[in-house]
Design an enzyme around this catalytic site. Sequence first.
Site, PDB file in Angstrom:
ATOM      1  N   LYS A 163       0.813  -1.229   0.000  1.00 54.84           N
ATOM      2  CA  LYS A 163       0.000   0.000   0.000  1.00 54.84           C
ATOM      3  C   LYS A 163       0.846   1.280   0.000  1.00 54.84           C
ATOM      4  O   LYS A 163       0.384   2.326  -0.459  1.00 54.84           O
ATOM      5  CB  LYS A 163      -0.967   0.010   1.190  1.00 54.84           C
ATOM      6  CG  LYS A 163      -2.094  -1.008   1.050  1.00 54.84           C
ATOM      7  CD  LYS A 163      -3.140  -0.819   2.119  1.00 54.84           C
ATOM      8  CE  LYS A 163      -4.283  -1.807   1.924  1.00 54.84           C
ATOM      9  NZ  LYS A 163      -5.427  -1.531   2.771  1.00 54.84           N
ATOM     10  N   GLY A 199       0.150   0.139  11.176  1.00 49.08           N
ATOM     11  CA  GLY A 199       0.391  -0.109   9.747  1.00 49.08           C
ATOM     12  C   GLY A 199      -0.556   0.670   8.854  1.00 49.08           C
ATOM     13  O   GLY A 199      -1.134   1.687   9.253  1.00 49.08           O
TER      14      GLY A 199
END
Length: 414
Positions: A59, A122
């Site tokens: 990501k 995260g």
Amino acid sequence: MGERVYGLLGRKLGHSWSVPIHTALGCAGYRLIELEPEELAPFLRREDIGGLNVTIPYKRDVMPLCDVIDPAAEAIGSVNTIVRRPDGKLMGCNTDIDGFRYMARRAGISLAGKKVVILGSGGASLTAQAAARQEGAAEITVISRSGPDNYENLGRHADAQVLVNTTPVGMYPKNGEQPVDLAVFPALEGVLDVIYNPRRTALLLQAEERGIPCSDGLPMLVAQASAAEERFFGKTIPAGENEHILAQLRREMTNIVLIGMPGSGKTTVGETLSRLTGREAVDLDQMIAADAGCSIPEIFSREGESGFRAREAAAAAEAGKRTGVILLTGGGIVKTAANYGALHQNGRIYQLVRDLSLLPTEGRPLSQGADLEAMWRERAPLYRRFRDAEIDNSGAVEDTAAAIWRDFCEHSGT
């Protein structure tokens, strides 16, 4: 140019619900794309890319490989959707935030003016932080293993009103693990867990038990996919479509669990249900006997009831991790409180009831020569605690199976 590529980009994807979700949303060619880190840049240079979703661990890695980053994704610091713009440029967006806000709203959990504690630091945590900011949270605290706010000093945040788990703790196959004990947070008004397998993590089971509004991550997954499709194809997806797909996935994933007195008909009803639905029937007693290498009566004579119950709890924990099956249990499964979580995490639980005079006792270690009235008095409140619905099994077995399937189709999608 030929067909454009649409799919989910990740490293190890295993089973993903993204394909059925995007297919249901109208993207027929959507597929899973597993790449090693060194393959990422060459892949994103392909000119036939139409639209991609991006999952862990890429990501953030895809951001420098996009031509343009949407301001919202820039602010979050993470991209989960890449769109080919009409001018040919690849634009990085973040639809996880749409999904997160949908999940919270759907569960009736407001973040406005609240103290929000987020477990994990995260990519999913960045999304939760951005959503909490957008929703007007009064205070946002991120708990990480090594940061100033960590799992050793949670007590300083006992006033948390909304708790969000963005860690993988409790996710399949490590069902039953829990990142924190909710008793630390007596002021909680909502619990959100981005995990969606199992449906109810240990954290959500505890939230349910305490009567705290909560949600798993499947509504988030569906809503972010829907928002991604809108960007891929420049179309508007009707609001009700998310709920329609969510209900469909819930039904596919949820187990049908049968409990009840010994001889109440769980095996025969389960076999009939299996034929009716095409689902596999998993018999816990058969699992236990196969694992022990001997029959249930032999286990009782060698290890006593306590030995059998320990084996039964292990079988329930293992079988309860499965999705979309029929679980057939022994009559005394309700005597071990921990079995509730194992069966309820992915299941809708049905208690079969039948007049005591109709219950056979042959080959049932605890029923032979037993006082069934006394057994019923002991177990009736336990069955009540475990069950989601009670089904009478005095008539034809086909009618019982049909009644369960009707109820399941109506209620398992919620």
